[in-house]
Enzyme design. Structure first.
Site, PDB file in Angstrom:
ATOM      1  N   HIS A  87       0.834  -1.206   0.000  1.00 18.15           N
ATOM      2  CA  HIS A  87       0.000   0.000   0.000  1.00 18.15           C
ATOM      3  C   HIS A  87       0.869   1.256   0.000  1.00 18.15           C
ATOM      4  O   HIS A  87       0.597   2.230  -0.728  1.00 18.15           O
ATOM      5  CB  HIS A  87      -0.893   0.038   1.244  1.00 18.15           C
ATOM      6  CG  HIS A  87      -1.856  -1.090   1.359  1.00 18.15           C
ATOM      7  ND1 HIS A  87      -1.745  -2.056   2.324  1.00 18.15           N
ATOM      8  CD2 HIS A  87      -2.963  -1.408   0.630  1.00 18.15           C
ATOM      9  CE1 HIS A  87      -2.741  -2.914   2.205  1.00 18.15           C
ATOM     10  NE2 HIS A  87      -3.494  -2.555   1.189  1.00 18.15           N
ATOM     11  N   SER A 241      -2.636  -7.978   3.431  1.00 15.97           N
ATOM     12  CA  SER A 241      -3.129  -7.768   4.787  1.00 15.97           C
ATOM     13  C   SER A 241      -3.475  -9.103   5.450  1.00 15.97           C
ATOM     14  O   SER A 241      -3.348  -9.246   6.669  1.00 15.97           O
ATOM     15  CB  SER A 241      -4.359  -6.851   4.762  1.00 15.97           C
ATOM     16  OG  SER A 241      -4.031  -5.587   4.222  1.00 15.97           O
TER      17      SER A 241
END
Length: 337
Positions: A87, A241
């Site tokens: 990210h 994640s």
């Protein structure tokens, strides 16, 4: 320091909180807002930013007002939080390319199936905010409730359904029916709200990237979609994640996913059959699958725009989804033969 914009006041202004003095912010809110847009100096000789302030916006109304106040180019990075280096690489790219960068954190319920991990999906907004502020992001959009994005509820209202043939029926769509309807809907809503010049997506989610590009072209959305290479840990595991669900020893085991893809790419020759291409992958993964550590959901060979093919072409991509100790991980590798 963090400024958080919470909601509209009765007089049409913005109710804001700041430590240490809410009254000062209330009086000088607009000058501060303008300063945030332009002031982010870098300490000479370092990459550290000082006096960096980040607004956290929680409502659609505030986001519209903030976006209307911006001049110059705007980059946008949509995320579901639990931020990792993948990210952050998107955020750095946006900051480098644009005058302003807006990041969103929203765990979108409409892209989760009934038996998926919506409730347990990793969430750490404080840590995520600190990382973004440290990079120099000036605006985080973090809706506190799904009703902010879906005011008519999760079962009613306009939804976006993209039909791209096999690209929206195979791979992820086969295992996760409704996934791309949820993705297409939330991405469309966010792009219409943020109105970015450029939005940034990672190549790990190759199918999602393909669908988003087709969505923007088909709906004439005036936004450029930029892709950024997959970020990996030192052992090659694609950052996700959901990696947080895995113990360190299992993460090391999961790195065999990418090792198998690398072996296939290194042996690829123009015209090679899919079965031959997949042999080194299946050999490397055999022990993992035979003892139950790996369960292959899919392993496919496609053109870059996700048409399935049976032989290696001059440019093609191998995509896979593998359950590792019950955690579903995806990866891919682009092959140029």
């Amino acid at each position: 320091m963090k400024i958080q914009l919470l909601g509209p006041t009765n007089n049409g202004g913005m109710d804001s909180t700041i430590s240490p003095s809410q009254a000062i912010l209330s009086r000088y809110q607009e000058p501060i807002r303008k300063a945030l847009v332009t002031y982010s100096p870098v300490v000479p000789g370092t990459t550290l930013r000082y006096a960096t302030l980040m607004i956290t916006i929680t409502t659609v109304t505030q986001l519209k007002q903030y976006r209307d106040s911006l001049d110059g180019t705007v980059g946008f990075v949509p995320t579901m939080g639990a931020l990792h280096e993948g990210h952050l690489s998107l955020v750095r790219r946006s900051i480098a390319d644009n005058d302003h960068t807006i990041v969103s954190i929203f765990v979108n319920p409409t892209q989760f199936g009934p038996n998926e991990d919506l409730e347990t999906y990793p969430r750490d907004i404080e840590h995520d905010s600190a990382q973004l502020e440290g990079l120099g992001v000036k605006c985080l959009f973090a809706p506190k409730s799904p009703s902010e994005i879906y005011p008519l509820g999760l079962q009613r209202g306009p939804f976006v359904d993209v039909e791209l043939g096999w690209a929206t029926r195979g791979l992820e769509a086969r295992t996760r029916p409704g996934f791309f309807k949820g993705v297409a809907t939330v991405v469309t809503k966010l792009l219409l709200l943020v109105r970015p010049d450029t939005a940034y997506f990672g190549q790990k989610d190759w199918q999602q990237l393909t669908v988003v590009r087709a969505l923007c072209e088909g709906l004439f959305l005036r936004v450029k979609i930029e892709s950024v290479e997959t970020a990996r840990d030192p052992n090659g595991l694609a950052l996700s994640s959901r990696n947080s669900y895995l113990e360190p020893s299992v993460r090391l085991m999961a790195s065999d996913i990418y090792r198998g893809l690398l072996k296939a790419a290194s042996s690829a020759k123009l015209g090679m059959t899919k079965a031959s291409l997949f042999e080194p992958i299946e050999q490397l993964w055999h022990q993992r699958t035979s003892n139950g550590h790996f369960k292959i959901d899919y392993l496919e060979l496609c053109t870059p725009d996700l048409e399935p093919i049976d032989t290696v072409s001059s440019s093609c991509v191998v995509l896979c989804a593998v359950y590792v100790h019950g955690v579903r991980l995806i990866d891919n590798i682009l092959i140029t033969a």
